[in-house]
Every structure is written in structure tokens, then in C-alpha cells.
Design a protein around this motif. Structure first.
Motif, PDB file in Angstrom:
ATOM      1  N   LEU A   1       0.824  -1.206   0.000  1.00  0.00           N
ATOM      2  CA  LEU A   1       0.000   0.000   0.000  1.00  0.00           C
ATOM      3  C   LEU A   1       0.860   1.258   0.000  1.00  0.00           C
ATOM      4  N   LYS A   2       1.946   1.247   0.753  1.00  0.00           N
ATOM      5  CA  LYS A   2       2.828   2.420   0.777  1.00  0.00           C
ATOM      6  C   LYS A   2       3.409   2.695  -0.603  1.00  0.00           C
ATOM      7  N   LYS A   3       3.816   1.634  -1.307  1.00  0.00           N
ATOM      8  CA  LYS A   3       4.350   1.813  -2.661  1.00  0.00           C
ATOM      9  C   LYS A   3       3.285   2.354  -3.598  1.00  0.00           C
ATOM     10  N   GLN A   4       2.050   1.851  -3.454  1.00  0.00           N
ATOM     11  CA  GLN A   4       0.976   2.323  -4.321  1.00  0.00           C
ATOM     12  C   GLN A   4       0.648   3.788  -4.057  1.00  0.00           C
ATOM     13  N   ILE A   5       0.667   4.202  -2.797  1.00  0.00           N
ATOM     14  CA  ILE A   5       0.393   5.602  -2.470  1.00  0.00           C
ATOM     15  C   ILE A   5       1.392   6.506  -3.174  1.00  0.00           C
ATOM     16  N   ASN A   6       2.668   6.125  -3.133  1.00  0.00           N
ATOM     17  CA  ASN A   6       3.705   6.930  -3.777  1.00  0.00           C
ATOM     18  C   ASN A   6       3.648   6.825  -5.298  1.00  0.00           C
ATOM     19  N   ARG A   7       3.472   5.604  -5.796  1.00  0.00           N
ATOM     20  CA  ARG A   7       3.502   5.397  -7.249  1.00  0.00           C
ATOM     21  C   ARG A   7       2.345   6.084  -7.948  1.00  0.00           C
ATOM     22  N   TYR A   8       1.134   5.964  -7.373  1.00  0.00           N
ATOM     23  CA  TYR A   8      -0.057   6.503  -8.017  1.00  0.00           C
ATOM     24  C   TYR A   8      -0.468   7.867  -7.480  1.00  0.00           C
ATOM     25  N   GLN A   9       0.321   8.411  -6.549  1.00  0.00           N
ATOM     26  CA  GLN A   9       0.016   9.724  -5.955  1.00  0.00           C
ATOM     27  C   GLN A   9      -1.415   9.748  -5.406  1.00  0.00           C
ATOM     28  N   LEU A  10      -1.665   8.816  -4.512  1.00  0.00           N
ATOM     29  CA  LEU A  10      -3.007   8.626  -3.974  1.00  0.00           C
ATOM     30  C   LEU A  10      -3.278   9.559  -2.799  1.00  0.00           C
TER      31      LEU A  10
ATOM     32  N   SER B   1     -18.677   8.513   3.814  1.00  0.00           N
ATOM     33  CA  SER B   1     -17.882   7.816   2.801  1.00  0.00           C
ATOM     34  C   SER B   1     -16.403   8.115   2.989  1.00  0.00           C
ATOM     35  N   ILE B   2     -15.597   7.134   2.620  1.00  0.00           N
ATOM     36  CA  ILE B   2     -14.153   7.312   2.496  1.00  0.00           C
ATOM     37  C   ILE B   2     -13.828   7.171   1.023  1.00  0.00           C
ATOM     38  N   GLU B   3     -13.079   8.120   0.478  1.00  0.00           N
ATOM     39  CA  GLU B   3     -12.715   8.092  -0.930  1.00  0.00           C
ATOM     40  C   GLU B   3     -11.210   7.937  -1.088  1.00  0.00           C
ATOM     41  N   VAL B   4     -10.803   7.235  -2.132  1.00  0.00           N
ATOM     42  CA  VAL B   4      -9.395   7.146  -2.521  1.00  0.00           C
ATOM     43  C   VAL B   4      -9.274   7.751  -3.915  1.00  0.00           C
ATOM     44  N   TRP B   5      -8.376   8.729  -4.039  1.00  0.00           N
ATOM     45  CA  TRP B   5      -8.226   9.480  -5.284  1.00  0.00           C
ATOM     46  C   TRP B   5      -6.848   9.240  -5.896  1.00  0.00           C
ATOM     47  N   GLN B   6      -6.835   9.057  -7.201  1.00  0.00           N
ATOM     48  CA  GLN B   6      -5.599   9.117  -7.976  1.00  0.00           C
ATOM     49  C   GLN B   6      -5.673  10.401  -8.778  1.00  0.00           C
ATOM     50  N   GLN B   7      -4.962  11.414  -8.295  1.00  0.00           N
ATOM     51  CA  GLN B   7      -5.128  12.777  -8.780  1.00  0.00           C
ATOM     52  C   GLN B   7      -6.611  13.156  -8.598  1.00  0.00           C
ATOM     53  N   ASP B   8      -7.344  13.412  -9.686  1.00  0.00           N
ATOM     54  CA  ASP B   8      -8.754  13.802  -9.534  1.00  0.00           C
ATOM     55  C   ASP B   8      -9.713  12.662  -9.841  1.00  0.00           C
ATOM     56  N   LYS B   9      -9.212  11.437  -9.983  1.00  0.00           N
ATOM     57  CA  LYS B   9     -10.047  10.297 -10.322  1.00  0.00           C
ATOM     58  C   LYS B   9     -10.335   9.462  -9.090  1.00  0.00           C
TER      59      LYS B   9
END
Length: 240
Positions: free
Chosen positions: A80-89, A135-143
Motif C-alpha cells: 500500500l505504501k508503494k501504491q500511495i507513492n507510485r499513483y500519488q493517492l 464515505s471514504i474516498e481514494v483518489w488518484q489525482q482527480d479520479k
């Protein structure tokens, strides 16, 4: 042998006692009534929730075994930490409740139908407008790429559904939710019924009686309205 299932009155939001719930199917307690905010809050406050398919009457459940996440169960792992950094979540609260519930209701590859019917979506939007559903949302930039929604009873969060558009985003939403809850002094998440995904994430199965005790302990407290105002959850991102 015929099975008697109590039918709820349209004018009374009370429910049968939990020991009246069927053992087959497990937890089925009553039918009918409506999905008004008053009835839904009454239900969740008594360890009951609605679940029914298109064409069925409203069905109310209190299963004999509940799935819950205890405090500190959900942590950011290396993936999850790698994904947060890689996808700028980024993770947020209550920025896109309507979009989250729509995504949760969308048909899935192995589940073409949905139990989150239009009347259910309308009911939970009403709860959200009244400050009970979040709700809890997870965003990749504005998506919007993942999220979950549920009902807060006191300091116990009763999860309803979650979704992924990118792998692991539902899990990240769960982590973000537990971080938020623990900032407010609790951290328990009810996931209704156990399933393999929840168990893989660390959910534990507890009896209905134990769940009622948990609900009594945390459901009687209150949280400040500001705690659930739309906001980004920086603490989750900082842990990355």
C-alpha cells in the motif's frame, strides 16, 4: 413446517427481539416497513441491517456471527505504501458520497446484479445528509479509484459496501477509515458478515451477543460534527 417472519408496521420503527432471528437463513429477523432514516437508525442501533434483492420485500437481518475489525487491525503494509507513492493517492472523507455509493452499486464481474438498489441508495443519501452515513474516498489525482460507505452509530462504524477501480484501493479505504476512527478515540469497524476478503485483511468473527455488547459500549457515545466534515486524511498519506 412453515416459517413465520414478522412483518413490520409502516407506523412503528421498532423491531422484534434479536432472539427471534432465524437460524436458516441465519439472522433473518423481519420483513417490510420502510427505509426511513428513523427506522434505519433504530435498526443499526440494535444490531440490525437491511439486505434484500430486487423483487423482494425489505428484509432485516441480525446474523449470529458478525465480522469486525478491532482497533489497530488495519495498517499500511509495504504494498500500500508503494501504491500511495507510485499513483500519488489521497484519501478523503465525505467529498463524494453519492459517487461512492454509485460505484459500490455498479455490477461486478462475478456479480452482475446488485443489492444496492435505487431505493437503498436514496435511503443512505438521506442518512448522509443527516450526518449519519459517511464515505471514504481514494483518489488518484482527480479520479475516484476506490472507497467505502457506512453508518456511524456513536463511535462504531457500520460498513455497508466498498469498491476498487485499482487493486487494493478498498483496503486502503479501510485503513484510512480506521485511522480516522482512532483519531476520535475508537477504531471498531463492523463489516456485517464474514467473507474471505475481510478475513484476509484481519477481520475477526464475533457472536451476535458480543457484537451487541460492543454496540452498547461504543454506540452510546457521540462525535463532533466537525470530525466528519469533508476533509483529506493527511495522516494516512504521511505514513507512506
Amino acid at each position: 413446517m412453515a416459517i413465520y417472519l414478522p412483518e413490520l408496521s409502516a407506523h412503528d420503527v421498532s423491531f422484534p427481539k434479536l432472539d427471534r432471528a432465524l437460524t436458516e437463513p441465519d439472522g433473518l429477523l423481519a420483513m417490510g416497513g420502510d427505509l426511513s432514516p428513523q427506522r434505519l437508525i433504530s435498526a443499526y442501533s440494535q444490531a440490525i441491517f437491511p439486505w434484500f434483492s430486487e423483487g423482494d420485500p425489505i428484509l432485516w437481518w441480525s446474523p449470529s456471527v458478525r465480522a469486525v475489525f478491532a482497533p489497530d487491525t488495519l495498517q499500511l503494509n509495504r504494498t500500500l505504501k508503494k501504491q500511495i507513492n507510485r499513483y500519488q493517492l489521497r484519501c478523503s472523507i465525505n467529498f463524494a458520497f453519492n459517487d461512492v455509493i454509485k460505484c459500490c452499486a455498479a455490477p461486478r464481474a462475478k456479480q452482475p446484479g446488485t443489492w444496492i438498489l435505487p431505493e437503498m441508495q436514496h435511503a443512505y443519501r438521506q442518512l448522509h445528509n443527516l450526518g449519519y452515513a459517511h464515505s471514504i474516498e481514494v483518489w488518484q489525482q482527480d479520479k475516484l479509484v476506490g472507497g467505502l460507505y457506512g453508518v456511524l452509530i456513536g463511535k462504531l462504524f457500520c460498513g455497508e459496501s466498498m469498491f476498487n477501480l485499482v487493486p487494493n484501493m478498498a483496503k486502503l479505504a479501510l485503513v484510512a477509515l480506521q485511522h480516522q476512527l482512532q483519531q476520535l478515540g475508537a477504531g471498531w469497524i463492523d463489516c456485517q458478515m464474514p467473507n474471505p476478503f475481510l478475513q484476509q485483511q484481519g477481520a475477526q468473527a464475533i457472536s451476535r451477543n458480543d457484537y451487541v455488547r460492543l454496540l452498547y459500549q461504543y454506540g452510546q457515545t457521540t462525535t463532533a460534527a466537525d470530525d466528519w466534515q469533508p476533509q483529506y486524511l493527511e495522516l494516512v498519506a504521511n505514513n507512506a
